[in-house]
Structure formats: structure tokens, C-alpha cells
Motif scaffolding. Structure first.
Motif, mmCIF file in Angstrom:
data_model
loop_
_atom_site.group_PDB
_atom_site.id
_atom_site.type_symbol
_atom_site.label_atom_id
_atom_site.label_comp_id
_atom_site.label_asym_id
_atom_site.label_seq_id
_atom_site.Cartn_x
_atom_site.Cartn_y
_atom_site.Cartn_z
ATOM 1 N N THR A 1 24.481 35.105 -10.350
ATOM 2 C CA THR A 1 23.579 35.266 -11.491
ATOM 3 C C THR A 1 23.938 36.541 -12.234
ATOM 4 O O THR A 1 24.107 37.602 -11.624
ATOM 5 C CB THR A 1 22.110 35.332 -11.028
ATOM 6 N N ASN A 2 24.051 36.433 -13.550
ATOM 7 C CA ASN A 2 24.436 37.563 -14.397
ATOM 8 C C ASN A 2 23.195 38.312 -14.878
ATOM 9 O O ASN A 2 22.463 37.836 -15.728
ATOM 10 C CB ASN A 2 25.239 37.046 -15.595
ATOM 11 N N ARG A 3 22.968 39.508 -14.321
ATOM 12 C CA ARG A 3 21.829 40.342 -14.712
ATOM 13 C C ARG A 3 22.274 41.526 -15.564
ATOM 14 O O ARG A 3 21.488 42.440 -15.814
ATOM 15 C CB ARG A 3 21.125 40.884 -13.463
ATOM 16 N N SER A 4 23.504 41.521 -16.021
ATOM 17 C CA SER A 4 24.047 42.698 -16.712
ATOM 18 C C SER A 4 23.606 42.821 -18.159
ATOM 19 O O SER A 4 23.786 43.881 -18.772
ATOM 20 C CB SER A 4 25.572 42.673 -16.650
ATOM 21 N N GLY A 5 23.093 41.734 -18.744
ATOM 22 C CA GLY A 5 22.673 41.771 -20.143
ATOM 23 C C GLY A 5 23.768 41.449 -21.127
ATOM 24 O O GLY A 5 23.527 41.372 -22.333
ATOM 25 N N VAL A 6 25.008 41.256 -20.635
ATOM 26 C CA VAL A 6 26.130 40.883 -21.506
ATOM 27 C C VAL A 6 26.862 39.711 -20.862
ATOM 28 O O VAL A 6 26.784 39.487 -19.651
ATOM 29 C CB VAL A 6 27.107 42.053 -21.720
ATOM 30 N N ALA A 7 27.583 38.937 -21.676
ATOM 31 C CA ALA A 7 28.362 37.818 -21.147
ATOM 32 C C ALA A 7 29.461 38.340 -20.232
ATOM 33 O O ALA A 7 30.059 39.390 -20.495
ATOM 34 C CB ALA A 7 28.943 37.001 -22.296
ATOM 35 N N ARG A 8 29.732 37.605 -19.166
ATOM 36 C CA ARG A 8 30.743 38.020 -18.195
ATOM 37 C C ARG A 8 31.775 36.912 -18.004
ATOM 38 O O ARG A 8 31.439 35.723 -17.883
ATOM 39 C CB ARG A 8 30.097 38.323 -16.832
ATOM 40 N N SER A 9 33.041 37.329 -17.962
ATOM 41 C CA SER A 9 34.144 36.422 -17.640
ATOM 42 C C SER A 9 34.635 36.793 -16.246
ATOM 43 O O SER A 9 35.140 37.908 -16.041
ATOM 44 C CB SER A 9 35.280 36.555 -18.660
ATOM 45 N N LEU A 10 34.512 35.864 -15.304
ATOM 46 C CA LEU A 10 34.757 36.167 -13.898
ATOM 47 C C LEU A 10 35.806 35.240 -13.301
ATOM 48 O O LEU A 10 36.020 34.123 -13.785
ATOM 49 C CB LEU A 10 33.464 36.030 -13.087
#
Length: 377
Positions: A142-151
Motif C-alpha cells: 500500500t502506497n502511503r507516501s502521497g505520491v505515485a510510486r513505480s516499483l
């Protein structure tokens, strides 16, 4: 020194309760706290670092070194941010990085690990399928960083497919006989051990990602680790590095799969990984069809819980007792000093192992000797 007292103290320190979900035991990190999962044939050891091993019958599927200090063996899952190049493992090892939140817990049939880092929340649930020679690892990111993430999510484990005692005696020689294959449409790696004689048989290993999508692979450990690399800093996890797709008669085999993910803020993604074995190639691929992906995989975990609880009930073991026995079993596997008998109480040494044969015992396997009348304190 009172040996039973030391064992009682060991079991008290390795296992304790916490405020995590009801009927779930948190795994302490004193001595490799861990748990064993099994359906009676296929078994998995997992410790608080996320390390361990996988085995089926007499065959080890993944390489394991019972090192209570490093504790890095088993199937590792890496997460790499393509923008920053930073990477971490869902387990504490092999990356060895401190996390913002890190917890492991067990309930009969299921091992769970939580890891929060760099704005990503990860939950990994592991079980052994009740009706198949396979383990299922369900990862929710789950992405909680507030920005889109490419993983990039990458799995890797060293392949054995042999009796662990034979493999440990000559690991370099043992590695020479593994042949790997990549089945792209099934997102699956297959591995088999070439027999050295007509009387030698080994299962076919399968490692796969059940969710459809583009996946890359690596089966050459030298390429994955890289020149000068280490399991905690492999070349394959360096910024921008890709998996080579090497398969065939590799000299040092691993099973590594990689899946790219795009996560919007507050979005989640679920990946379901399977590691298992079957007598032949067709059976290994058919095994994948028996295990559902995504949310439907919850049924596999429910059945594993039910089977484990039923086994405890048949054995007359309460869940609290099961946690203590699990802690004792893992301490045995790691050779904890508190479990070693006094020299005068040992039944025999390596030169006098013959009496164990008629009892079906072997010095090559962990064992426990119970001395009736010994008072615990």
C-alpha cells in the motif's frame, strides 16, 4: 547447572503474547524466534527475520544455513523504487535495514510479517496449502507516501532439490546438476535435478507469480549477486539493473522473479507467489491451477488455518502450548546451547551410532531425548 530450568527459560523468552490480533502470537527476536508450517509433507520454516527454508519429503527445495546471527536463508522478497533506486526486503534479512515498523506474528497455519518503509506499507502472509505440495506467499503493498510510486517486486531463493545432508556435504558439486526453465505465459520458473543414476529421482520445483502480467526472471545466482556483490547488496537490485533471463544448465541456481508495479497514492496491490514441487513438469504446472490468485487466495489461508487447528485438536494441544512447542522446535533446528544434554547424559557419539538404527533414528537429523523424572524449575 539445571538443564530443564534453562530450557524452560528459553521457551519463555522466545515466545510471548502481545496486543496483535487475537489468537495470534507475536514472534520475539531473542534467539531466531520462528515457526514451522506444514501439511504433513511439505514444510516451511520462517523466523522473525523472514529467513528460513522450504522442503518436501526428503528433499530440501531451498538452501538453508542455521546461522542464528545472520539468518539470511530462504525465499527473499525485494521491493525497489525505480525513481530513487532504493531497495529493501520485506523480511529484515537479507537487506539488513531498519524499518519504520517491523513485526512478525504466527497463528496456527499462518505466518504474517508487516514492514513499513519509505511510505510503503507491506503485509506478507505465508501458509502451506492443505492439499498440495506448495506454499503460498501473499504480499499486499500500500502506497502511503502521497505520491505515485513505480516499483519492482523481486523474489529470490537458492535452489537445492536434494537431500539437505548430501547438499550440505558438497554444495558446490550439488549445484552442478540443476536445470532451469522459464514458462513466460505462466510467470513461472521450473527447476529439475538431472539424475546421476537410474535409481535417483527428484521432484520438479516450481516458483510462480499467480497474477497475470509481464514478469522477468533470473536463475543464475552469479548474475543476480554480481561480481563483488553480496546477498544484502546484490547487483540485480542496483538502480536500473534488470534480470538477465538466464536459464538452462546454470552453475549456481536460483529462482528469481520480478514484477513491475505502478501504485497511485493510497492504492494497494496484491501479488501471490507460489513455491512448490511435483513429480514431473506437467504436475508442477498443474499445481499452479489449484491455487487461486488475489482475494480468492484467502480460501487457501482459511483451509490452512482449519487444518492446523484440527491437527492441534486431534493431538490434544492448546494454541498456547503449540506456540511453546514451536519455539522449542525452532531452537532445536538452530542448535540452541540450552538444549544440549550434559556430556554424561548423551546416549552415544558419532562412533557409536549403531544402536539408533533399530529405533529409526539418525544423528543427521535433529532429535530430542526426554529423561523421565527430571524436575523442571
Amino acid at each position: 547447572m539445571n538443564r530443564p530450568g534453562r530450557i524452560t527459560e528459553l521457551m519463555a523468552t522466545v515466545t510471548h503474547r502481545s496486543a496483535v490480533p487475537a489468537a495470534r502470537e507475536r514472534i520475539a527476536s531473542v534467539f531466531p524466534g520462528g515457526r514451522l508450517l506444514s501439511n504433513g509433507r511439505y514444510r516451511v520454516l520462517l523466523t522473525h527475520t523472514g529467513a528460513g527454508y522450504s522442503a518436501c519429503g526428503e528433499n530440501a527445495l531451498t538452501r538453508w544455513v542455521p546461522d542464528p546471527i545472520e539468518d539470511r536463508s530462504g525465499l527473499a522478497i525485494w521491493v525497489r523504487d525505480r525513481a530513487s533506486g532504493r531497495a529493501f526486503t520485506i523480511g529484515r534479512e537479507p537487506a539488513g535495514r531498519a524499518a519504520e515498523r517491523y513485526e512478525t506474528a504466527w497463528e496456527p497455519g499462518v505466518f504474517t510479517l508487516w514492514h513499513d518503509e519509505d511510505g510503503l506499507e507491506a503485509r506478507l502472509d505465508v501458509c502451506v496449502a492443505a492439499d498440495a505440495d506448495a506454499e503460498v506467499r501473499r504480499l499486499v503493498l500500500t502506497n502511503r507516501s502521497g505520491v505515485a510510486r513505480s516499483l519492482d517486486v523481486t523474489t529470490v531463493s537458492e535452489i537445492v532439490l536434494h537431500d539437505p545432508v548430501v547438499d550440505a556435504a558438497h554444495p558446490a558439486f550439488s549445484k552442478l546438476f540443476i536445470q532451469t526453465e522459464y514458462v513466460r505465459e505462466r510467470c513461472a520458473i521450473l527447476a529439475r535435478r538431472r539424475p546421476r543414476g537410474n535409481d535417483e529421482t527428484h521432484p520438479v520445483l516450481v516458483h510462480a507469480l499467480l497474477e497475470a502480467g509481464e514478469t522477468s526472471c533470473e536463475t543464475d545466482r552469479v548474475r543476480f549477486i554480481g561480481r563483488g556483490g553480496t546477498p544484502s547488496q546484490p547487483a540485480a537490485m542496483a538502480p536500473g539493473a534488470v534480470l538477465s533471463g538466464t536459464i538452462g544448465n546454470v552453475l549456481d541456481p536460483v529462482a528469481a522473479l520480478r514484477r513491475p508495479l505502478e501504485l497511485a497514492p493510497e492504492a494497494s496491490a496484491t501479488l501471490t507467489f507460489v513455491l512448490g514441487c511435483a513429480p514431473d513438469r506437467e504436475g508442477a504446472l498443474a499445481l499452479l491451477a489449484r491455487i487461486p490468485a488475489g482475494a480468492a487466495a484467502a480460501a487457501v489461508f482459511d483451509l490452512a488455518r482449519a487444518q492446523a487447528l484440527a491437527q492441534l485438536q486431534r493431538s490434544g494441544v492448546a494454541p498456547d502450548q503449540a506456540a511453546a512447542l514451536q519455539a522449542l522446535a525452532v531452537a532445536m533446528l538452530y542448535g540452541h546451547g540450552a538444549l544440549r544434554g550434559d556430556p554424561g547424559a548423551m546416549l552415544c557419539d558419532g562412533a557409536d551410532a549403531a544402536p539408533l538404527g533399530p529405533l529409526g533414528l539418525s544423528l543427521a537429523r535433529p532429535g530430542v531425548v526426554v529423561l523421565p523424572g527430571a524436575a523442571a524449575s
